[in-house]
Design a protein around this motif. Structure first.
Motif, PDB file in Angstrom:
ATOM      1  N   VAL A   7      88.820  17.038  70.458  1.00 48.31           N
ATOM      2  CA  VAL A   7      89.880  16.260  69.820  1.00 48.31           C
ATOM      3  C   VAL A   7      90.166  16.888  68.468  1.00 48.31           C
ATOM      4  N   ASP A   8      91.359  16.645  67.958  1.00 47.17           N
ATOM      5  CA  ASP A   8      91.735  17.117  66.644  1.00 47.17           C
ATOM      6  C   ASP A   8      90.812  16.477  65.606  1.00 47.17           C
ATOM      7  N   ARG A   9      90.173  17.309  64.814  1.00 41.41           N
ATOM      8  CA  ARG A   9      89.165  16.825  63.868  1.00 41.41           C
ATOM      9  C   ARG A   9      89.754  15.849  62.844  1.00 41.41           C
ATOM     10  N   ARG A  10      90.890  16.187  62.250  1.00 41.80           N
ATOM     11  CA  ARG A  10      91.473  15.317  61.221  1.00 41.80           C
ATOM     12  C   ARG A  10      91.871  13.959  61.800  1.00 41.80           C
ATOM     13  N   ASP A  48      85.550  26.645  65.768  1.00 43.21           N
ATOM     14  CA  ASP A  48      86.870  26.216  65.296  1.00 43.21           C
ATOM     15  C   ASP A  48      86.718  24.876  64.584  1.00 43.21           C
ATOM     16  N   ASN A  49      86.834  24.867  63.260  1.00 42.67           N
ATOM     17  CA  ASN A  49      86.597  23.624  62.530  1.00 42.67           C
ATOM     18  C   ASN A  49      87.810  22.693  62.481  1.00 42.67           C
ATOM     19  N   THR A  50      88.855  23.003  63.245  1.00 45.33           N
ATOM     20  CA  THR A  50      89.997  22.080  63.335  1.00 45.33           C
ATOM     21  C   THR A  50      89.829  21.088  64.475  1.00 45.33           C
ATOM     22  N   VAL A  51      88.805  21.286  65.297  1.00 47.96           N
ATOM     23  CA  VAL A  51      88.549  20.389  66.424  1.00 47.96           C
ATOM     24  C   VAL A  51      87.087  19.950  66.410  1.00 47.96           C
ATOM     25  N   LYS A  52      86.803  18.860  67.120  1.00 49.70           N
ATOM     26  CA  LYS A  52      85.428  18.412  67.348  1.00 49.70           C
ATOM     27  C   LYS A  52      85.234  18.315  68.858  1.00 49.70           C
ATOM     28  N   GLN A  53      84.156  18.939  69.353  1.00 52.08           N
ATOM     29  CA  GLN A  53      83.768  18.784  70.746  1.00 52.08           C
ATOM     30  C   GLN A  53      83.037  17.445  70.868  1.00 52.08           C
ATOM     31  N   ILE A  54      83.418  16.656  71.860  1.00 49.44           N
ATOM     32  CA  ILE A  54      82.800  15.344  72.035  1.00 49.44           C
ATOM     33  C   ILE A  54      81.708  15.453  73.093  1.00 49.44           C
ATOM     34  N   ILE A  55      80.508  15.037  72.707  1.00 50.28           N
ATOM     35  CA  ILE A  55      79.330  15.153  73.564  1.00 50.28           C
ATOM     36  C   ILE A  55      78.800  13.757  73.888  1.00 50.28           C
ATOM     37  N   PRO A  56      78.583  13.421  75.156  1.00 50.17           N
ATOM     38  CA  PRO A  56      77.812  12.210  75.462  1.00 50.17           C
ATOM     39  C   PRO A  56      76.336  12.530  75.217  1.00 50.17           C
ATOM     40  N   TYR A  57      75.644  11.662  74.488  1.00 50.99           N
ATOM     41  CA  TYR A  57      74.273  11.925  74.038  1.00 50.99           C
ATOM     42  C   TYR A  57      73.430  10.719  74.428  1.00 50.99           C
ATOM     43  N   VAL A 126      75.751   2.828  72.093  1.00 54.73           N
ATOM     44  CA  VAL A 126      75.221   2.151  70.906  1.00 54.73           C
ATOM     45  C   VAL A 126      75.841   2.661  69.609  1.00 54.73           C
ATOM     46  N   GLY A 127      76.657   3.721  69.673  1.00 53.58           N
ATOM     47  CA  GLY A 127      77.279   4.195  68.456  1.00 53.58           C
ATOM     48  C   GLY A 127      77.935   5.549  68.593  1.00 53.58           C
ATOM     49  N   PHE A 128      78.460   6.014  67.476  1.00 57.22           N
ATOM     50  CA  PHE A 128      79.151   7.300  67.410  1.00 57.22           C
ATOM     51  C   PHE A 128      78.550   8.097  66.264  1.00 57.22           C
ATOM     52  N   LEU A 129      78.201   9.339  66.534  1.00 56.80           N
ATOM     53  CA  LEU A 129      77.540  10.204  65.571  1.00 56.80           C
ATOM     54  C   LEU A 129      78.497  11.316  65.152  1.00 56.80           C
ATOM     55  N   ASN A 130      78.764  11.411  63.861  1.00 55.58           N
ATOM     56  CA  ASN A 130      79.637  12.457  63.320  1.00 55.58           C
ATOM     57  C   ASN A 130      79.010  12.970  62.027  1.00 55.58           C
ATOM     58  N   GLU A 131      78.170  13.960  62.159  1.00 53.69           N
ATOM     59  CA  GLU A 131      77.406  14.511  61.033  1.00 53.69           C
ATOM     60  C   GLU A 131      77.956  15.901  60.719  1.00 53.69           C
ATOM     61  N   ASN A 132      78.243  16.160  59.455  1.00 53.64           N
ATOM     62  CA  ASN A 132      78.881  17.412  59.055  1.00 53.64           C
ATOM     63  C   ASN A 132      78.114  18.126  57.951  1.00 53.64           C
ATOM     64  N   ASN A 133      76.850  18.373  58.163  1.00 56.85           N
ATOM     65  CA  ASN A 133      76.039  19.003  57.131  1.00 56.85           C
ATOM     66  C   ASN A 133      75.659  20.438  57.469  1.00 56.85           C
ATOM     67  N   GLY A 134      76.449  21.085  58.296  1.00 59.65           N
ATOM     68  CA  GLY A 134      76.206  22.484  58.620  1.00 59.65           C
ATOM     69  C   GLY A 134      75.667  22.684  60.021  1.00 59.65           C
ATOM     70  N   GLY A 135      75.860  23.872  60.542  1.00 59.09           N
ATOM     71  CA  GLY A 135      75.332  24.224  61.849  1.00 59.09           C
ATOM     72  C   GLY A 135      76.122  23.661  63.008  1.00 59.09           C
ATOM     73  N   VAL A 136      75.414  23.389  64.097  1.00 60.91           N
ATOM     74  CA  VAL A 136      76.005  22.958  65.357  1.00 60.91           C
ATOM     75  C   VAL A 136      76.868  21.717  65.189  1.00 60.91           C
ATOM     76  N   SER A 137      76.402  20.758  64.407  1.00 58.73           N
ATOM     77  CA  SER A 137      77.085  19.473  64.329  1.00 58.73           C
ATOM     78  C   SER A 137      78.434  19.541  63.625  1.00 58.73           C
ATOM     79  N   ASP A 138      78.713  20.598  62.891  1.00 57.45           N
ATOM     80  CA  ASP A 138      80.031  20.734  62.275  1.00 57.45           C
ATOM     81  C   ASP A 138      81.137  20.862  63.322  1.00 57.45           C
ATOM     82  N   TYR A 139      80.783  21.220  64.537  1.00 59.69           N
ATOM     83  CA  TYR A 139      81.763  21.452  65.593  1.00 59.69           C
ATOM     84  C   TYR A 139      81.654  20.438  66.735  1.00 59.69           C
TER      85      TYR A 139
END
Length: 195
Positions: A7-10, A48-57, A126-139
């Protein structure tokens, strides 16, 4: 080339409060993702930091214990090698688009590829995780689910992962060895009493 759901990150982050883990309005986020997702070549999406890949976790719990995974070197994502993880999941592909809910279809496919669960008592977002502190989770961002299991649970992709049960004090003892998302789940979900 593999295509993955993004999805579009912004647009996504405009829907979110400025927290790593949220529990409110998760159904609306689910609906937003269903309405606004598209697919992109994984190789491009991974950086690509303009999008976020959505992962079921999916976090698996049985009798108060959590299924703890160790990611081995044959795992696709090199940035997670040798990390401990509570999450089972992965990318959602266009093949799931034919299902009524592409997110649920991707979750079930990933779950069935990675682990065998004899009996699923419940599976709850149980929730949504959006962590942007570097590495894999930035995408990547994740819809986090709790699966209550009964009976035998085992890893299917034994070349990529190993698994064992851990009680909450054991999870606290290995916090520094957990991959980032699992550390957030332990601290902000399990220890905080969300589940």
């Amino acid at each position: 080339m593999e295509q993955v759901l993004v999805v579009d990150r912004r647009k996504l982050e405009a829907q979110l409060p400025p927290k790593e883990f949220i529990t409110e309005h998760v159904e609306q986020l689910h609906a937003f993702i269903l309405e606004h997702h598209f697919f992109m070549d994984r190789e491009k999406a991974e950086y690509d930091n303009t999008v976020k890949q959505i992962i079921p976790y999916v976090i698996i719990r049985q009798d108060g214990k959590y299924f703890l995974l160790r990611r081995l070197k044959k795992q696709t994502e090199a940035r997670l090698h040798d990390k401990l993880s509570l999450g089972v999941g992965g990318h959602i592909n266009p093949s799931e688009e034919a299902a009524g809910d592409v997110l649920d279809a991707g979750l079930l496919r990933e779950l069935h590829e990675e682990v065998s669960v004899e009996t699923v008592r419940s599976l709850t977002c149980v929730g949504f995780l959006n962590e942007n502190n570097g590495g894999v989770s930035d995408y990547h961002a994740a819809l986090v689910y709790l699966l209550e299991a009964e009976g035998q649970v085992s890893v299917l992709e034994t070349e990529k992962m190993s698994g064992s049960w851990a009680e909450v004090p054991e999870l606290e003892a290995v916090l520094d060895r957990l991959e980032t998302w699992s550390k957030i789940v332990v601290e902000q979900v399990i220890l905080a009493g969300v589940v």
